[in-house]
Design a protein around this motif. Structure first.
Motif, short mmCIF file in Angstrom:
data_model
loop_
_atom_site.label_atom_id
_atom_site.label_comp_id
_atom_site.label_asym_id
_atom_site.label_seq_id
_atom_site.Cartn_x
_atom_site.Cartn_y
_atom_site.Cartn_z
N ALA A 94 -31.33 -0.62 33.47
CA ALA A 94 -30.03 -0.37 34.09
C ALA A 94 -29.96 1.04 34.67
O ALA A 94 -30.75 1.93 34.32
N GLU A 95 -29.00 1.25 35.57
CA GLU A 95 -28.71 2.61 36.05
C GLU A 95 -28.36 3.47 34.85
O GLU A 95 -27.64 3.05 33.95
N THR B 211 -37.87 2.51 38.44
CA THR B 211 -36.48 2.73 38.82
C THR B 211 -36.39 3.19 40.28
O THR B 211 -37.40 3.34 40.97
N ARG C 44 -30.74 1.83 39.21
CA ARG C 44 -31.22 0.62 38.55
C ARG C 44 -32.58 0.18 39.12
O ARG C 44 -32.83 0.28 40.32
#
Length: 226
Positions: free
Chosen positions: A211-212, A159, A192
């Motif tokens: 995903a974020e 991330t 993200r």
């Protein structure tokens, strides 16, 4: 925990209780104090998400959160301390499948730096209170994903770095000098990841992305001090 898509729309929400245990040891020399802490929390929580097509999907997530940290603080005034620290965080998500929908097993690992201060905000006959505020800066989370029944090869993602906040209020009752009651709010938003190639049997079949997401926890802890 909340996951959002690139337009800011919520895709997944996980919520529930995580009971756990914390152990801490402190060593003090004059105005300095060094503390080592270990924490483990574990339980099933609710998973409210959706399929790749957008169809809602509800399940449970077996969640384990483990943190190990070292904290150094210095007394700078009668009622104030400056705090700095480093911690290692491991977050495990076992999302249960339902029907013909396969589950996921995810492991997140990250290092964090913490900096802030603690102040005594109340000194009364019945209790003492201390407030603590820390800024949290996390290195990118390293994520490993395993797919149920080996539907795909394991995927590995990284991330973006993350920034968060940790606020706490400690209460030390005069009547029970060995007890402390802590209420803490912990918040961290993680950007993200990039796309990673998804393989099946070594053959590329698509892409996968983390995903974020934002992690939020309100905890109440009762400590017994030896």
């Amino acid at each position: 925990m909340t996951e959002t898509d690139q337009s800011g729309r919520d895709m997944v929400q996980e919520h529930g209780w995580l009971p756990g245990v914390t152990l801490r040891a402190d060593y003090a020399v004059r105005d300095w104090q060094v503390g080592v802490t270990g924490e483990v929390y574990r339980h099933q929580i609710t998973y409210d998400g959706q399929m790749q097509s957008g169809v809602p999907f509800a399940s449970d997530t077996g969640t384990t959160q483990t943190r190990v940290g070292i904290e150094v603080s210095k007394q700078v005034a009668d009622a104030a301390r400056l705090i700095g620290g480093i911690e290692w965080d491991r977050w495990q998500r076992d999302i249960a499948g339902r029907g013909n929908v396969l589950g996921l097993n995810e492991r997140y690992f990250s290092w964090r730096l913490l900096a802030g201060a603690q102040m005594r905000v109340l000194q009364a006959s019945w209790a003492q209170m201390r407030a603590r505020a820390l800024v949290v800066r996390s290195a990118p989370e390293r994520l490993r994903v395993r797919f149920e029944n080996g539907a795909f090869d394991d995927a590995h993602l990284t991330t973006q770095p993350a920034t968060g906040m940790r606020l706490a209020l400690d209460v030390y009752p005069t009547a029970w000098p060995k007890l402390a009651i802590t209420t803490e709010w912990d918040w961290l938003r993680v950007g993200r990841s990039g796309d990673a190639v998804l393989f099946r049997g070594g053959v590329p079949v698509g892409f996968v992305t983390q995903a974020e997401h934002a992690r939020r926890a309100l905890s109440v802890r009762v400590d017994y001090r030896f």
